[in-house]
Write a protein that holds these residues in place. Structure first.
Motif, PDB file in Angstrom:
ATOM      1  N   ASN A   8      75.978 -20.066  32.529  1.00 37.84           N
ATOM      2  CA  ASN A   8      75.413 -18.831  33.018  1.00 37.84           C
ATOM      3  C   ASN A   8      74.264 -18.003  32.438  1.00 37.84           C
ATOM      4  O   ASN A   8      73.324 -17.416  33.022  1.00 37.84           O
ATOM      5  N   VAL A   9      73.877 -18.651  31.166  1.00 38.63           N
ATOM      6  CA  VAL A   9      72.800 -18.177  30.375  1.00 38.63           C
ATOM      7  C   VAL A   9      71.301 -19.001  31.306  1.00 38.63           C
ATOM      8  O   VAL A   9      70.552 -17.942  31.719  1.00 38.63           O
ATOM      9  N   LEU A  10      71.584 -20.011  31.531  1.00 40.08           N
ATOM     10  CA  LEU A  10      70.379 -20.663  32.474  1.00 40.08           C
ATOM     11  C   LEU A  10      70.250 -19.927  33.695  1.00 40.08           C
ATOM     12  O   LEU A  10      69.138 -19.628  34.155  1.00 40.08           O
ATOM     13  N   ARG A  11      71.393 -19.902  34.549  1.00 40.01           N
ATOM     14  CA  ARG A  11      71.311 -19.149  35.816  1.00 40.01           C
ATOM     15  C   ARG A  11      70.913 -17.758  35.698  1.00 40.01           C
ATOM     16  O   ARG A  11      70.107 -17.150  36.602  1.00 40.01           O
ATOM     17  N   TYR A  12      71.388 -17.113  34.686  1.00 44.14           N
ATOM     18  CA  TYR A  12      70.694 -15.414  34.786  1.00 44.14           C
ATOM     19  C   TYR A  12      69.278 -15.572  34.443  1.00 44.14           C
ATOM     20  O   TYR A  12      68.370 -14.482  35.148  1.00 44.14           O
ATOM     21  N   HIS A  13      68.741 -16.532  33.669  1.00 41.67           N
ATOM     22  CA  HIS A  13      67.315 -16.421  33.799  1.00 41.67           C
ATOM     23  C   HIS A  13      66.579 -17.315  34.591  1.00 41.67           C
ATOM     24  O   HIS A  13      65.380 -17.829  34.470  1.00 41.67           O
ATOM     25  N   GLY A  14      67.140 -17.740  35.746  1.00 46.95           N
ATOM     26  CA  GLY A  14      66.490 -18.417  36.844  1.00 46.95           C
ATOM     27  C   GLY A  14      66.461 -19.840  36.626  1.00 46.95           C
ATOM     28  O   GLY A  14      65.430 -20.486  37.474  1.00 46.95           O
ATOM     29  N   ALA A  15      67.011 -20.386  35.826  1.00 46.69           N
ATOM     30  CA  ALA A  15      66.849 -21.912  35.501  1.00 46.69           C
ATOM     31  C   ALA A  15      68.098 -22.629  36.337  1.00 46.69           C
ATOM     32  O   ALA A  15      68.988 -22.098  36.356  1.00 46.69           O
TER      33      ALA A  15
END
Length: 353
Positions: free
Chosen positions: A139-146
């Protein structure tokens, strides 16, 4: 001992308020800690040729975080903190230890269940915490658009506890390695380049003396202290772990805190991207200014409120510990054991009118 989970949670809310914070005391200076009285902790240190004395009521402390090797702590201070169930997390060199009194707990019944629970069930609980950590990292990756990398699915429970444990450990190692390779790329190119050039940065390496790993380790230590206090409040023994073993001072804490680590990961990345590289002193530890910055950055995330439930991660650290105790009695569903971090689902606390 006969109180229901609802009564325990009510008592917890009454004592803590709606996620209200008390104090995390960070001891970073070279000096001496002792008790002024039975209830007041005193710190003495030298500054610009004079002796400075600061005092802290023990009743207001959530936990104590000690950084570095230059602090002398009198035995009376350790004894009082222990008797009042205030955990002390010590980060010195490449190790983290948590000091506590494991005897003072809310209910002996929960500890009895903890010691006698079936080994396969124990590993299933540990797996839930690890799954939550992995989901939070994604979720950290997805939140930052990665784009999140492909992660193998978790193992299914096995009848043989030793085989099941090995499969869980192997899966955690594989998933964490894949995700960390992608997570470090969330650092700004300039920050990442400087980390690599100045410190030989290789990603998450707990024992590496670089600003990223030191900052994250400080935040993890705070989570360990808060998690230890929560487990004690729930009536559990932090020294009796799930996957972690006795080489850790509080192995259950290290198991339990897995699900909250993505909060610290995101806070560390945000801190470095927003303010550049923190400075290290001659011992390879964060300087005082950046220790304070790390503590503030983490607590800003811990106090964000969920958009639907209004619960902060700080509050969930306590609530999920009570849920674990209740789960051992068969009164809490497995899906309620964990919370998976997703920044998009949280907002800043609403200010009171």
């Amino acid at each position: 001992e006969g109180r229901s989970l609802e009564n325990l949670l009510w008592a917890l809310r009454r004592n803590l308020g709606r996620g209200a914070l008390r104090k995390l005391l960070v001891l970073r200076r070279r000096g001496r800690v002792k008790m002024k009285s039975r209830s007041v902790l005193q710190l003495q240190y030298e500054e610009e040729g004079r002796t400075v004395v600061r005092e802290y009521p023990v009743r207001d402390l959530d936990a104590v975080l000690v950084l570095g090797k230059g602090l002398y702590i009198e035995s009376s201070a350790v004894s009082v903190l222990s008797s009042m169930n205030v955990p002390m997390a010590v980060v010195a060199g490449d190790s983290v230890g948590v000091l506590l009194n494991p005897v003072i707990v809310a209910s002996p019944n929960y500890r009895r269940l903890q010691y006698t629970v079936d080994r396969v069930r124990v590993i299933e609980i540990a797996l839930e915490y690890i799954k939550s950590k992995v989901g939070g990292m994604i979720n950290v990756l997805r939140y930052h658009g990665a784009e999140a990398p492909a992660v193998p699915g978790p193992p299914a429970p096995a009848g043989d506890a030793e085989v099941f444990e090995q499969e869980v450990r192997s899966w955690e190692s594989q998933a964490s390695s894949v995700l960390w390779d992608r997570l470090v790329l969330l650092l700004r190119p300039q920050v990442l380049s400087e980390l690599r050039a100045r410190y030989g940065f290789l990603g998450r390496r707990p024992r590496r003396p670089d600003p990223f790993n030191k900052t994250l380790s400080v935040m993890y230590a705070i989570l360990y202290a808060l998690g230890t206090r929560a487990l004690l409040a729930a009536g559990l023994d932090p020294t009796y772990g799930l996957l972690h073993r006795t080489r850790y001072s509080t192995p259950l804490t290290f198991d339990y805190v897995e699900m909250f680590k993505p909060v610290a990961i995101e806070a560390t990345i945000g801190m470095l991207n927003g303010g550049g590289l923190p400075e290290l002193d001659e011992d390879g530890e964060l300087v005082r200014e950046h220790v304070n910055q790390a503590v503030k950055a983490l607590y800003e995330y811990l106090t964000l409120e969920h958009k639907d439930t209004g619960r902060s991660i700080y509050r969930q650290i306590y609530l999920k510990a009570f849920c674990l105790a209740s789960y051992l009695e068969g009164k809490c569903r497995r899906e309620w054991l964990t919370v998976t971090w997703d920044r998009s689902q949280y907002r800043r606390p609403r200010t009171k009118a």
